[in-house]
Design a protein around this motif. Structure first.
Motif, PDB file in Angstrom:
ATOM      1  N   GLN A 266       0.829  -1.204   0.000  1.00 20.69           N
ATOM      2  CA  GLN A 266       0.000   0.000   0.000  1.00 20.69           C
ATOM      3  C   GLN A 266       0.862   1.253   0.000  1.00 20.69           C
ATOM      4  O   GLN A 266       0.556   2.230  -0.713  1.00 20.69           O
ATOM      5  CB  GLN A 266      -0.920   0.009   1.220  1.00 20.69           C
ATOM      6  CG  GLN A 266      -1.908   1.176   1.231  1.00 20.69           C
ATOM      7  CD  GLN A 266      -2.872   1.137   0.059  1.00 20.69           C
ATOM      8  OE1 GLN A 266      -3.635   0.191  -0.071  1.00 20.69           O
ATOM      9  NE2 GLN A 266      -2.834   2.159  -0.791  1.00 20.69           N
TER      10      GLN A 266
ATOM     11  N   THR B  47     -10.280   3.175  -8.824  1.00 19.39           N
ATOM     12  CA  THR B  47     -10.678   2.913  -7.450  1.00 19.39           C
ATOM     13  C   THR B  47      -9.439   2.480  -6.667  1.00 19.39           C
ATOM     14  O   THR B  47      -8.449   2.013  -7.253  1.00 19.39           O
ATOM     15  CB  THR B  47     -11.739   1.807  -7.373  1.00 19.39           C
ATOM     16  OG1 THR B  47     -11.140   0.556  -7.783  1.00 19.39           O
ATOM     17  CG2 THR B  47     -12.938   2.112  -8.262  1.00 19.39           C
TER      18      THR B  47
ATOM     19  N   ALA C 193      -4.413  -3.405  -7.147  1.00 19.25           N
ATOM     20  CA  ALA C 193      -4.207  -4.581  -8.000  1.00 19.25           C
ATOM     21  C   ALA C 193      -3.122  -4.319  -9.041  1.00 19.25           C
ATOM     22  O   ALA C 193      -2.296  -5.198  -9.343  1.00 19.25           O
ATOM     23  CB  ALA C 193      -5.513  -4.969  -8.683  1.00 19.25           C
TER      24      ALA C 193
ATOM     25  N   GLU D 274      -9.075  -0.146  -5.033  1.00 23.38           N
ATOM     26  CA  GLU D 274      -8.880  -1.577  -5.300  1.00 23.38           C
ATOM     27  C   GLU D 274      -8.191  -1.796  -6.650  1.00 23.38           C
ATOM     28  O   GLU D 274      -7.290  -2.633  -6.783  1.00 23.38           O
ATOM     29  CB  GLU D 274     -10.219  -2.305  -5.274  1.00 23.38           C
ATOM     30  CG  GLU D 274     -10.907  -2.344  -3.920  1.00 23.38           C
ATOM     31  CD  GLU D 274     -11.579  -1.021  -3.537  1.00 23.38           C
ATOM     32  OE1 GLU D 274     -11.869  -0.812  -2.335  1.00 23.38           O
ATOM     33  OE2 GLU D 274     -11.791  -0.178  -4.450  1.00 23.38           O
ATOM     34  N   GLN D 275      -8.603  -1.040  -7.668  1.00 26.53           N
ATOM     35  CA  GLN D 275      -7.975  -1.164  -8.985  1.00 26.53           C
ATOM     36  C   GLN D 275      -6.502  -0.784  -8.920  1.00 26.53           C
ATOM     37  O   GLN D 275      -5.645  -1.474  -9.489  1.00 26.53           O
ATOM     38  CB  GLN D 275      -8.705  -0.277 -10.003  1.00 26.53           C
ATOM     39  CG  GLN D 275     -10.065  -0.776 -10.426  1.00 26.53           C
ATOM     40  CD  GLN D 275     -10.806   0.239 -11.282  1.00 26.53           C
ATOM     41  OE1 GLN D 275     -10.609   1.452 -11.144  1.00 26.53           O
ATOM     42  NE2 GLN D 275     -11.660  -0.246 -12.174  1.00 26.53           N
TER      43      GLN D 275
END
Length: 300
Positions: A169, A186, A192, A188-189
């Motif tokens: 992160q 986002t 990833a 999350e995107q």
């Protein structure tokens, strides 16, 4: 759905190196789509669009996403001057030869983001290369023969600074500071996309995946040399016979709109699609970007 990791030996003046590549879909499929990433990225950038193509085409397609040498799981070169498009083209030919030996390649498509698009022009625009099949569909993602000098300068400000991070992160947050031009994502995107961009640091924690020496040739480049090289790249573009799709971030500082429009009127006369709210370069994660790309690459 997950890719398999493979390797191909590639020749060079220092005794050779290995290039890694990620393979999605049917390993025996005759239709091969090669996806090549940008300068400081790696092959897992294409996870979303690769999965979309396999979901649409099933066993009829194999999607292959190399880690260009010096990046990801590939070896690092002993001579940093080898970090250049001619080396990368040679490595792609070695990979295509290996794929063709495993299962005949009868239909070849290419998707290249930024640097990967220049490698694609080298493959598709150079006559006489030992390709298993001609490139029939070419997607150039936010790149063309004329590259804006200010974008090269911007990239040079961060390239080679691989850093040290405590968590994925933390690394993702740091990368976002230099990647906001990729457009809205986002959390999350972005996480990833960031996970494959780091590897363990020898002193603990994490660092970016690539060889810092990939910055050496870029730092040696002058504006005059860059402008002189444009004519050669235009010649490659003009020699392309593949159906060509040009993707552009509407706010790109690397591919100007004037260059994009010129590309629609010469050579393969690319079809241009622009994405609003995006600069350099579309990450092919947003649904509209995925749909445009997959639809074109899987067309008969």
């Amino acid at each position: 759905m997950a890719p398999t990791l493979n390797y191909v030996p590639c020749p060079d003046a220092a005794g050779g190196h290995r290039m890694a590549y990620w393979s999605w879909g049917n390993p025996r499929a005759g239709h091969v789509v090669v996806c090549v990433h940008g300068l400081s990225r790696q092959g897992r950038d294409f996870d979303v669009v690769a999965q979309a193509m396999v979901q649409r085409a099933g066993d009829a397609v194999r999607v292959v996403c190399p880690d260009v040498v010096g990046r990801g799981r590939s070896d690092w070169l002993r001579d940093p001057q080898g970090y250049a498009v001619p080396t990368y083209v040679g490595d792609m030919l070695a990979m295509l030869g290996q794929l063709h030996q495993e299962a005949p390649v009868t239909d070849l498509s290419w998707l290249g983001t930024s640097m990967g698009g220049l490698v694609g022009l080298g493959v598709a625009g150079t006559p006489g290369l030992p390709l298993p099949a001609p490139v029939r569909r070419l997607v150039l993602n936010d790149v063309g023969p004329t590259i804006q000098w200010q974008a090269i300068q911007r990239i040079g400000e961060y390239l080679g600074k691989t850093g040290r991070f405590e968590t994925v992160q933390q690394a993702a947050d740091a990368m976002w500071q230099i990647s906001t031009s990729f457009g809205p994502h986002t959390p999350e995107q972005w996480l990833a996309l960031s996970g494959p961009m780091v590897k363990p640091h020898p002193e603990g924690g994490l660092t970016l995946h690539y060889d810092p020496a990939i910055a050496v040739p870029l730092r040696a480049l002058t504006k005059e040399a860059a402008e002189q090289g444009q004519a050669a790249v235009w010649a490659l573009y003009d020699a392309v016979t593949a159906r060509t799709l040009l993707l552009r971030g509407a706010h790109s500082d690397l591919l100007s709109r004037d260059t994009a429009l010129e590309m629609t009127g010469r050579g393969p006369r690319a079809t241009l699609i622009e994405f609003m709210g995006v600069g350099h370069a579309p990450t092919l994660v947003a649904p509209d970007q995925v749909d445009a790309t997959a639809t074109f690459l899987l067309a008969p």
